[in-house]
Design an enzyme around this catalytic site. Structure first.
Site, short mmCIF file in Angstrom:
data_model
loop_
_atom_site.label_atom_id
_atom_site.label_comp_id
_atom_site.label_asym_id
_atom_site.label_seq_id
_atom_site.Cartn_x
_atom_site.Cartn_y
_atom_site.Cartn_z
N LYS A 120 0.90 -1.26 0.17
CA LYS A 120 -0.06 -0.03 0.02
C LYS A 120 0.88 1.35 -0.11
CE LYS A 120 -4.45 -1.46 1.95
NZ LYS A 120 -5.21 -1.42 3.01
N LYS B 163 -4.62 -8.01 -7.22
CA LYS B 163 -6.00 -8.49 -6.36
C LYS B 163 -7.07 -7.65 -6.82
CE LYS B 163 -5.80 -7.19 -2.02
NZ LYS B 163 -5.34 -7.16 -0.69
N LYS C 290 -11.84 -3.25 -3.44
CA LYS C 290 -12.80 -2.28 -3.53
C LYS C 290 -12.66 -0.65 -3.58
CE LYS C 290 -14.05 -3.28 1.18
NZ LYS C 290 -12.95 -3.26 1.60
P1 TYM Z 1 -10.91 -5.62 3.57
O1 TYM Z 1 -12.08 -4.96 3.83
O2 TYM Z 1 -9.68 -5.27 2.74
O3 TYM Z 1 -11.26 -7.25 3.17
C1 TYM Z 1 -12.17 -7.87 3.64
C2 TYM Z 1 -12.06 -9.16 3.66
O4 TYM Z 1 -12.20 -9.77 2.19
C3 TYM Z 1 -11.18 -10.41 1.89
N1 TYM Z 1 -10.55 -10.05 0.43
C4 TYM Z 1 -10.46 -10.92 -0.45
N2 TYM Z 1 -10.43 -12.33 -0.72
C5 TYM Z 1 -10.30 -12.88 -1.78
N3 TYM Z 1 -9.70 -12.13 -2.97
C6 TYM Z 1 -9.84 -10.84 -2.76
N4 TYM Z 1 -9.46 -10.20 -3.95
C7 TYM Z 1 -10.11 -10.24 -1.58
N5 TYM Z 1 -10.05 -8.67 -1.38
C8 TYM Z 1 -10.35 -8.84 0.19
C9 TYM Z 1 -9.95 -9.97 2.96
O5 TYM Z 1 -8.95 -10.87 3.00
C10 TYM Z 1 -10.89 -9.80 4.33
O6 TYM Z 1 -11.22 -11.10 4.66
N6 TYM Z 1 -7.91 -5.96 7.33
C11 TYM Z 1 -8.92 -6.75 6.94
C12 TYM Z 1 -10.22 -5.97 8.12
C13 TYM Z 1 -10.07 -6.43 9.39
C14 TYM Z 1 -10.34 -7.80 10.02
C15 TYM Z 1 -10.13 -7.54 11.01
C16 TYM Z 1 -10.27 -8.80 9.31
C17 TYM Z 1 -9.99 -5.52 10.25
N7 TYM Z 1 -9.81 -6.08 11.60
C18 TYM Z 1 -9.93 -8.64 12.09
C19 TYM Z 1 -10.32 -10.05 10.24
C20 TYM Z 1 -10.10 -9.63 11.58
C21 TYM Z 1 -9.13 -6.38 5.33
O7 TYM Z 1 -8.47 -6.56 4.64
O8 TYM Z 1 -10.44 -5.89 5.01
#
Ligand code: TYM
Length: 331
Positions: free
Chosen positions: A111, A194, A197
């Site tokens: 990032k 990847k 969003k």
């Molecule tokens: P975020 O919002 O980026 O993603 C949310 C979830 O979606 C999964 N994900 C994907 N899986 C497969 N292919 C993709 N292209 C893809 N893009 C996103 C992410 O792995 C995630 O499971 N850091 C976390 C948010 C968070 C969290 C936590 C998760 C904050 N605290 C505690 C678990 C436990 C995140 O990336 O959100």
């Protein structure tokens, strides 16, 4: 019953990767777990968010998660900033985490890129807030996509160091639940990136609110190669875009990649994309429709989050208070 915690950033409309990597799993894990699901607005502001958009996206994501099948009668859904225990435990964890550990986080490197000096300190300590999210509930299972694996390993390092430094057995070990297929869905425009969003190009992703025509158009425009579909998965090596589309098809149709190829081998991407459109529309359109209905009552959505926050607080408060006592805060 084991406790689940997982989160998603309200930094945009959830996309197909979020669905296949996380949300779909969240829905099925509800059957035999106590689940706490969180819209991590504090994580979202580690990069700039327009305040009005952040507020509205938090409500939209609530609607999407309800539409996808999150059951807030039985489980908890809330926004992170509404429960102060997260920030308090995150601070303690910032003091437990070593800089060297954070320096190894690939997501920060991706990032921040080369312009590291100009990124927020929040982005750097993002993983210790994430550890606090999970451990404020002493959750033991965390359903996520593959990109979060390293953060969950760090969560275990933080928990272990806390337990060791203070001579307690307080925080449990956390297990990542990563789906066997489609744990990393790739961009429709570039099979080496990847799906995200927050990608500037909406053409790079299927959003969970896309209608059938939008899905068809995005898939028609999705990058592919000039070859036909192979008979065996080995034939997808070095063809990241083709591999991604076949993987999406397989995951949504509950088939193996082998089964998809057996049905479509020798086909060009024109006909395959049409078949894939049907599969994606079947999965997404009902969620999009139900989201539109739920969005008509924002008061209800806000109440769902408020009630979720109260229930989350009731679990997290005693755990984080105890952690504060352990480190020596005068109570
Ligand atoms: P975020 O919002 O980026 O993603 C949310 C979830 O979606 C999964 N994900 C994907 N899986 C497969 N292919 C993709 N292209 C893809 N893009 C996103 C992410 O792995 C995630 O499971 N850091 C976390 C948010 C968070 C969290 C936590 C998760 C904050 N605290 C505690 C678990 C436990 C995140 O990336 O959100």
């Amino acid at each position: 019953m084991q406790r689940i915690f997982s989160g998603i950033q309200p930094s945009g409309i959830p996309q197909l990767g979020n669905y296949l990597g996380a949300i779909r799993n969240w829905v099925s894990l509800q059957a035999d777990h106590e689940c706490v699901f969180c819209l991590v607005d504090m994580h979202a502001i580690t990069v700039w968010q327009d305040p009005e958009k952040l507020r509205s996206q938090t409500l939209t994501q609530t609607a999407i998660l309800l539409a996808a099948g999150i059951d807030t009668d039985k489980h908890i859904l809330f926004n992170q900033s509404a429960v102060s225990a997260h920030a308090r435990l995150a601070w303690i964890f910032n003091c437990v985490t070593r800089l060297g550990w954070l320096n190894r986080m690939t997501q920060f490197k991706d990032k921040a890129g080369k312009d590291r000096e100009n990124h927020s300190a929040g982005l750097y300590v993002y993983p210790s807030l994430m550890a606090a999210d999970i451990l404020a509930y002493k959750a033991t299972r965390v359903p996520v996509g593959e990109d979060q694996k390293q953060h969950l390993e760090l969560t275990n390092d933080i928990a272990q160091k806390f337990n060791h430094d203070y001579g307690v057995e307080f925080f449990p070990e956390v297990e990542a639940l990563i789906p066997p297929a489609a744990a990393r869905v790739m961009s429709l425009r570039d099979g080496t990136k990847k799906m995200s969003k927050s990608d500037p190009s909406a053409q790079s992703r299927i959003e969970l609110t896309d209608d059938a025509d939008t899905i068809a158009l995005k898939l028609r425009r999705a990058k592919t190669d000039a070859d036909v579909l192979p008979a065996e998965p080995a034939g997808l090596a070095d063809r990241p875009e083709a591999k991604n589309l076949v993987t999406i098809y397989a995951a949504l149709a509950d088939l193996s990649v082998e089964e998809v190829l057996a049905r479509h081998q020798g086909e060009g991407f024109g006909p395959f994309k049409k078949a894939l459109t049907d599969v994606v529309v079947n999965a997404i359109a009902p969620i999009a429709q139900e989201t539109t209905r739920l969005m008509q009552d924002e008061t209800h959505l806000a109440n769902v989050l408020r009630s979720g926050a109260q229930r989350a607080q009731a679990i997290a408060e005693p755990i984080v208070s105890e952690a504060e006592k352990i480190v020596g805060f005068l109570k």
